[in-house]
Design an enzyme around this catalytic site. Structure first.
Site, PDB file in Angstrom:
ATOM      1  N   HIS A 191     -33.487  39.918   7.370  1.00 33.03           N
ATOM      2  CA  HIS A 191     -33.294  41.279   6.592  1.00 33.03           C
ATOM      3  C   HIS A 191     -32.094  41.875   6.676  1.00 33.03           C
ATOM      4  CE1 HIS A 191     -37.005  40.709   4.412  1.00 33.03           C
ATOM      5  NE2 HIS A 191     -36.813  41.006   3.706  1.00 33.03           N
ATOM      6  N   ARG A 334     -38.292  44.786  -8.586  1.00 30.74           N
ATOM      7  CA  ARG A 334     -39.622  43.959  -7.970  1.00 30.74           C
ATOM      8  C   ARG A 334     -40.422  45.377  -7.243  1.00 30.74           C
ATOM      9  NH1 ARG A 334     -38.387  40.508  -2.567  1.00 30.74           N
ATOM     10  NH2 ARG A 334     -38.166  42.612  -1.755  1.00 30.74           N
ATOM     11  N   GLU A 433     -43.313  33.015  -3.461  1.00 30.64           N
ATOM     12  CA  GLU A 433     -42.496  33.146  -2.375  1.00 30.64           C
ATOM     13  C   GLU A 433     -43.310  32.361  -1.213  1.00 30.64           C
ATOM     14  OE1 GLU A 433     -41.159  36.331  -1.352  1.00 30.64           O
ATOM     15  OE2 GLU A 433     -42.612  37.633  -2.487  1.00 30.64           O
ATOM     16  N   ASN A 456     -36.682  32.162   0.381  1.00 31.18           N
ATOM     17  CA  ASN A 456     -36.829  33.256   1.377  1.00 31.18           C
ATOM     18  C   ASN A 456     -38.157  32.513   2.667  1.00 31.18           C
ATOM     19  OD1 ASN A 456     -34.020  33.762   1.596  1.00 31.18           O
ATOM     20  ND2 ASN A 456     -34.295  36.087   1.357  1.00 31.18           N
ATOM     21  N   ASP A 457     -38.532  33.776   1.815  1.00 26.32           N
ATOM     22  CA  ASP A 457     -40.142  33.700   2.279  1.00 26.32           C
ATOM     23  C   ASP A 457     -41.021  32.048   2.474  1.00 26.32           C
ATOM     24  OD1 ASP A 457     -40.844  35.958   3.509  1.00 26.32           O
ATOM     25  OD2 ASP A 457     -40.541  37.038   2.012  1.00 26.32           O
ATOM     26  N   ARG A 467     -38.485  34.196   9.699  1.00 26.85           N
ATOM     27  CA  ARG A 467     -37.049  33.904   9.262  1.00 26.85           C
ATOM     28  C   ARG A 467     -36.042  34.801  10.359  1.00 26.85           C
ATOM     29  NH1 ARG A 467     -38.057  37.204   3.825  1.00 26.85           N
ATOM     30  NH2 ARG A 467     -36.162  37.883   3.660  1.00 26.85           N
ATOM     31  N   CYS A 504     -33.602  33.533  -6.098  1.00 27.43           N
ATOM     32  CA  CYS A 504     -33.286  34.412  -5.564  1.00 27.43           C
ATOM     33  C   CYS A 504     -33.814  35.012  -4.236  1.00 27.43           C
ATOM     34  CB  CYS A 504     -34.134  36.179  -6.563  1.00 27.43           C
ATOM     35  SG  CYS A 504     -35.477  36.459  -6.174  1.00 27.43           S
TER      36      CYS A 504
HETATM   37  C1  PEP Z   1     -37.475  35.493  -0.694  1.00 23.66           C
HETATM   38  O1  PEP Z   1     -38.657  35.904  -0.066  1.00 23.66           O
HETATM   39  O2  PEP Z   1     -36.778  34.676  -0.926  1.00 23.66           O
HETATM   40  C2  PEP Z   1     -37.119  37.384  -1.517  1.00 23.66           C
HETATM   41  C3  PEP Z   1     -35.992  37.536  -2.293  1.00 23.66           C
HETATM   42  O3  PEP Z   1     -37.386  38.055  -0.977  1.00 23.66           O
HETATM   43  P1  PEP Z   1     -36.780  39.277   0.330  1.00 23.66           P
HETATM   44  O4  PEP Z   1     -35.636  37.906   0.874  1.00 23.66           O
HETATM   45  O5  PEP Z   1     -36.669  40.085  -0.006  1.00 23.66           O
HETATM   46  O6  PEP Z   1     -37.777  38.895   1.258  1.00 23.66           O
HETATM   47 MG    MG Z   2     -39.994  37.627   0.260  1.00 21.24          MG
END
Ligand code: PEP
Ligand code: MG
Length: 579
Positions: A191, A334, A433, A456-457, A467, A504
């Site tokens: 993040h 979200r 995810e 990402n997740d 991550r 996303c």
């Molecule tokens: C993801 O996990 O890919 C996502 C877009 O959500 P975040 O990065 O906020 O966990």
């Molecule tokens: Mg996520």
């Protein structure tokens, strides 16, 4: 001159003065005092050391009483160090000989000691670095007293060096004065990385111990394109980077010319580009970057850096503002995705032993229904001000989706009874995810209007790689064959019933993956607004047939290295065509 290599988190080149931020938001600038003030600084130091020592002695007694002698021993170590004459003498020497403030001199000496400990081979002593850090914080608290300086109100442009940047620090930081970030920890999709990219500030992360190489006040370069930080550059290096800075700025200006051109491939297939935002105010900037709407609004940022959760009306105002800024374009809200590294202690969240697998995100909401219902009410009410859609994160089972939908239905009923207007026909989507959701996508798809792949997740959970941990960042690979197969499974699940599937995760905004994702079948990509122009350039330079060929070839490899090398070569070929 010191050169450090990390991970490029946000592109651009920044040149400026270093400012070191510590975990408690202190900034300890390098200041000198008048010779007449030296005795006063030494007495500030002595008082702080004595108060800290007394505090630790009390803690030792209390800990030994509560948990036993062993716990008391930890504080004995602290006490011994704080009371160490040699420590006091070396700090006093810096104050006297260099006219440094007590705070600056103390943090310097403690920084050096931590570096020495870190370099030791003995794992026990290495662990003691955390104790040293603790001691430093304690003593500095007493030295600085009420003089803590505020990162929300910086007075001059700086390059911020920090061990980490928590989401709440990032939300409150004074962005106008930050030229760049150099951060010790993090991975490509942590993040912290997402935040600095969102702020569009050149940044390098995963530098390991860059904060201990600077003390503040040095000239530094942050090369966010190549992931390099240079401390105390010589004149030739500075000159070279000034030229790179100019080139990068010109490149951005050229890219921005694409803003008003449609996002279509050479063979006329539309690829919709949406923006990811974290705060309502970013919606406007998203449109300016050429977004066709917002594909991911991370509402949890409204809950961070507050002492209490926002009220229904406060939330409604934010969501309404975002919806209105988009002037009828879609806004995917979200539901709050708190937990793991996005903790809101104001909501009584606790750190789980294994936070990424713990009570986070939708799971937390389903166990705190009052909070969740207030959140849903605000979203539904804001829905009448634009094309608002709702998306549930971290779905792992159909049961969770059912529970979330049932709660939404309850909230609608309440609003109906109270005669409050809201968007009744709101479109409902889920984030895919977790591997479980990706594998079960075909069945989850039947209960929603759209799905959005959160790579990402999904990458973290598929590869079992944190991550946000720089120590395993080299293993984090969204292009790994396993992740690609899961993405394909989601797309197939959606395609069976012609359900729109978006992506996303950070992958969507990364040029190297663009043709691959289109080739796999994605037609809606959502990304950090500043990534949009470059992705649009790639879209406009490609045909669907070319993208399909790239995806076909990429899926033939069985190692992520091969996939990445192949994708890099393909991008290089594409980039040989002038903009
Ligand atoms: C993801 O996990 O890919 C996502 C877009 O959500 P975040 O990065 O906020 O966990
Ligand atoms: Mg996520």
């Amino acid at each position: 001159m010191i050169t450090k290599k990390g991970i490029n988190a946000s592109p651009g080149v920044a040149i400026g003065t270093a400012l070191v931020l510590d975990a408690e938001d202190y900034r300890i600038p390098r200041r000198t005092v008048d010779p007449g003030q030296i005795p006063a600084q030494i007495s500030v130091l002595d008082n702080a050391l004595e108060t800290s020592r007394a505090e630790v002695a009390e803690l030792r007694v209390a800990a030994a009483r509560k948990v036993g002698d062993q716990a008391g021993d930890i504080f004995r170590f602290h006490e011994g160090l704080i009371g160490d004459r040699r420590l006091r003498e070396s700090v006093a020497e810096l104050i006297t000989n260099h006219r440094n403030t007590a705070a600056y001199a103390f943090s310097q000496i403690m920084g050096q000691r931590q570096k020495e400990f870190r370099a030791l081979n003995d794992p026990y002593l290495k662990e003691r670095v955390r104790d040293l850090h603790d001691i430093e914080r304690r003593v500095l608290r007493h030295i600085l007293g009420r003089q803590r300086e505020d990162i929300a109100n910086l007075s001059e442009p700086v390059i911020v060096f920090a061990h980490d940047l928590t989401p709440s620090q990032a939300v409150s930081i004074d962005r106008k004065h930050v030229l760049g970030f150099a951060i010790d920890v993090g991975g490509q999709t942590s993040h912290t990385a997402i935040l600095v990219r969102m702020m569009d500030i050149p940044s390098v992360i995963a530098l390991n111990d860059a904060t201990s190489d600077v003390t503040g006040g040095e000239t530094v370069i942050v090369d966010g394109v190549h992931g390099i930080v240079v401390i105390n550059p010589d004149e030739a290096t500075l000159e070279r980077y000034r030229a790179q800075q100019r080139e990068y700025r010109e490149f951005v200006v050229r890219l921005n010319r694409l803003r008003d051109l449609p996002s279509v491939t050479r063979d006329d297939v539309r690829i919709q580009l949406f923006a990811n935002i974290e705060l309502a105010d970013e919606a406007e900037a998203a449109l300016e970057a050429g977004a066709e709407g917002v594909g991911l609004y991370r509402t949890e940022f409204l809950f961070l850096s507050r002492t209490r959760p926002p009220s229904e009306d406060e939330q409604y105002e934010s969501y309404r503002r975002a919806a209105e800024s988009l002037k009828g374009k879609p806004l995917v809200i979200r539901t709050m995705d708190l937990g793991a590294d996005k903790m809101s202690f104001s909501m009584g969240m606790q750190h789980d032993p294994n936070p990424d697998l713990g009570l986070r995100s939708l799971r937390y909401c389903l166990q705190h229904l009052d909070l969740f219902k207030t959140h849903l009410r605000a979203i539904l009410r804001a829905g009448v001000h634009g094309d608002v859609r709702i998306m549930f994160p971290m779905i792992t089972t159909p049961m969770e989706l059912r529970q979330a939908r049932a709660t939404l239905a309850d909230v609608m009923e309440d609003l109906d009874e109270e005669g409050i207007s809201f968007r009744r026909d709101i479109k409902i989507g889920i984030m895919v995810e977790t591997p479980a959701a990706a594998i079960m996508a075909a069945s989850l798809a039947r209960d929603v209007h759209f799905m959005s792949i959160g790579t990402n997740d999904l990458t973290e959970y598929t590869l079992a790689v944190d991550r946000g941990n720089e120590r395993v960042a080299h293993l984090y690979a969204p292009h790994s064959p396993a992740v690609l197969r899961l993405i394909r499974s989601v797309l197939r699940g959606g395609a069976r019933i012609s359900l729109p599937v978006n992506i996303c995760g950070e992958m969507a905004g990364s040029p190297v993956y663009c043709q691959l994702l289109i080739g796999l079948g994605l037609r809606h990509l959502s990304m950090t607004p500043k990534d949009i122009p470059e992705i649009k350039r790639i879209v406009r330079s490609s045909t669907i047939a070319e993208c399909r060929a790239v995806a076909r070839e990429a899926l033939r490899f069985d190692s992520d290295r091969q996939v990445l090398n192949f994708l890099r070569d393909e991008l290089r070929k594409l980039n040989d065509d002038p903009l």
